[in-house]
Design an enzyme around this catalytic site. Structure first.
Site, PDB file in Angstrom:
ATOM      1  N   VAL A  82       0.878  -1.172   0.000  1.00  0.00           N
ATOM      2  CA  VAL A  82       0.000   0.000   0.000  1.00  0.00           C
ATOM      3  C   VAL A  82       0.912   1.217   0.000  1.00  0.00           C
ATOM      4  CG1 VAL A  82      -1.997  -1.055   1.090  1.00  0.00           C
ATOM      5  CG2 VAL A  82      -0.189  -0.164   2.519  1.00  0.00           C
ATOM      6  N   CYS A  83       0.619   2.204  -0.847  1.00  0.00           N
ATOM      7  CA  CYS A  83       1.548   3.323  -1.028  1.00  0.00           C
ATOM      8  C   CYS A  83       0.791   4.625  -1.251  1.00  0.00           C
ATOM      9  CB  CYS A  83       2.472   3.071  -2.229  1.00  0.00           C
ATOM     10  SG  CYS A  83       3.502   1.607  -2.079  1.00  0.00           S
ATOM     11  N   THR A  84       1.539   5.740  -1.219  1.00  0.00           N
ATOM     12  CA  THR A  84       1.005   7.052  -1.578  1.00  0.00           C
ATOM     13  C   THR A  84       1.978   7.713  -2.540  1.00  0.00           C
ATOM     14  OG1 THR A  84      -0.051   7.298   0.600  1.00  0.00           O
ATOM     15  CG2 THR A  84       0.256   9.296  -0.724  1.00  0.00           C
ATOM     16  N   ARG A  90      -5.835   7.420   3.563  1.00  0.00           N
ATOM     17  CA  ARG A  90      -4.664   8.302   3.487  1.00  0.00           C
ATOM     18  C   ARG A  90      -4.871   9.427   2.489  1.00  0.00           C
ATOM     19  NH1 ARG A  90      -1.672   4.451   1.036  1.00  0.00           N
ATOM     20  NH2 ARG A  90      -3.404   2.999   1.279  1.00  0.00           N
TER      21      ARG A  90
END
Length: 391
Positions: A138-140, A329
């Protein structure tokens, strides 16, 4: 007030309390240059010589990081024993994974074999490490354009979800074991830089990279029922017309010569796993989030500062869908971007956004900042002091 109305009011109030993120905080500022409790350790630099045979390219990295890589692999095996309690089943799986490695396209199969040989690990172990990103991240990622038309690109790499929680230290076990494997890489041909990347030692695909003066690229996992598991199984059973997504990003960084060419490949190439590709060029408006199924592009969200879209921001949810309440997020990151304002965009400003909880969380391995104009890339290992969201 009637008892029923009181109960309704209490229920509404309780839901409001639950809706408030207990790990959220005000947008951070003045955290750059990165120091203090939210930064953890330094990242070594390596050159990868593309003129060498693939088997030899990663030898130095693998030798230097063999202990850390083997520690991670041993933990992966412990996780595998939960599903496959028999040691014979583990050995069989390792042999099948070694076979899977032999089916990977050039030059990746040879590079993975070279890494296994250099660090003394079974080939199957290095293969499973190289397919992790298709499933467990999971990333941004953010691309932003300032008021002069200059582009900036940054991302948090969040890795290790559901792969073991350390109750004593309140951390994800794999996340902590990955941090010593983060490396900065300069890929060269004829003694000239082809592209630069922040990556994991032993992992031959690319998660973040910059082609100096041409484009920057990051990749985020996209959750879907038709996900990476299905693509991997199809590959095992002989259907191999799709690309492993991190191998595609590596190929694009290595071989594409323009933003338009990179965008075309990322939009139209068949994949084994759904993904988000976040791509930025070197001119105003050259920024996009490409939302992919395994077979097609579902959406291409592009920068258009004249119409108010001066940044694009991707976590792990389609932009037209609401993120899960327990994993939002996007909303705090966008709030901080809006408070930053276009005229103040810079790499330090993006670092502040990515350092704000819960954008920064217990899964965050590293933050990477990129400037396409001079091919600049810098990465920092991260720490999220309590109270901190687990994801």
């Amino acid at each position: 007030m009637r008892p029923g109305a009181v109960l309704v009011a209490l229920a509404v109030a309780w839901l409001a309390v639950l809706a408030k993120d207990p790990y959220g905080e005000d947008c951070q500022n003045q955290l750059y240059p990165p120091t203090g409790p939210r930064v953890k350790g330094s990242i070594p630099n390596y050159f990868i010589n593309l003129d060498l045979p693939p088997h030899e390219r990663w030898a130095q990295v693998a030798r230097d990081k063999k202990d850390e890589l083997n520690i991670l692999i041993e933990h992966i095996k412990k996780i595998m024993t939960v599903v496959f309690p028999s040691s014979k089943m583990i050995q069989l799986l390792e042999s099948k994974l070694a076979w899977l490695g032999s089916t990977l396209p050039y030059p990746f199969a040879d590079e993975i074999k070279g890494i296994a040989d250099a660090c003394g690990a079974p080939l199957g172990d290095i293969v499973i490490f190289n397919v992790f990103y298709e499933i467990f991240t999971v990333c941004t990622s953010i691309i932003a354009e300032d008021d002069t038309g200059k582009l900036y690109h940054a991302r948090n790499l969040d890795f290790g979800l559901f792969l073991g929680w350390d109750i004593k230290n309140s951390t994800w076990i794999v996340t902590q074991k990955l941090k010593p494997l983060v490396v900065s890489l300069d890929f060269q041909r004829n003694n000239k830089t082809v592209f630069r990347s922040s990556n994991l030692a032993g992992y031959v695909g690319m998660v973040s990279g910059v082609k100096p003066g041409i484009f920057t690229l990051t990749m985020n996992e996209r959750f879907s029922i038709d996900g990476g598991y299905i693509g991997v199984f199809e590959w095992i059973f002989g259907k191999r017309d799709g690309w492993w997504m991190s191998f595609l990003t590596r190929s694009v960084l290595e071989n594409s010569t323009s933003y338009e060419e990179a965008k075309d490949r990322l939009t139209n190439t068949r994949l084994l796993a759904p993904a988000y590709f976040i791509l930025a060029g070197n001119r105003s408006g050259q920024g996009s989030v490409i939302t992919r199924s395994r077979t097609a592009a579902l959406d291409v969200w592009e920068l258009n500062a004249k119409k108010g879209t001066w940044y694009v921001l991707e976590t792990n949810y389609d932009r037209w869908k609401v993120p899960l309440v327990v994993d939002d997020r996007r909303t705090p990151a966008m709030k901080c971007m809006n408070l930053t304002m276009q005229q103040n965009v810079s790499l330090p400003a993006l670092f502040n956004v990515l350092s704000t909880k819960p954008v920064l969380n217990k899964l965050t391995v590293a933050t990477t900042l990129m400037d396409v104009s001079d091919g600049h890339i810098e990465s920092y290992l991260r720490n999220c002091p309590d109270p901190c969201s687990p994801w």
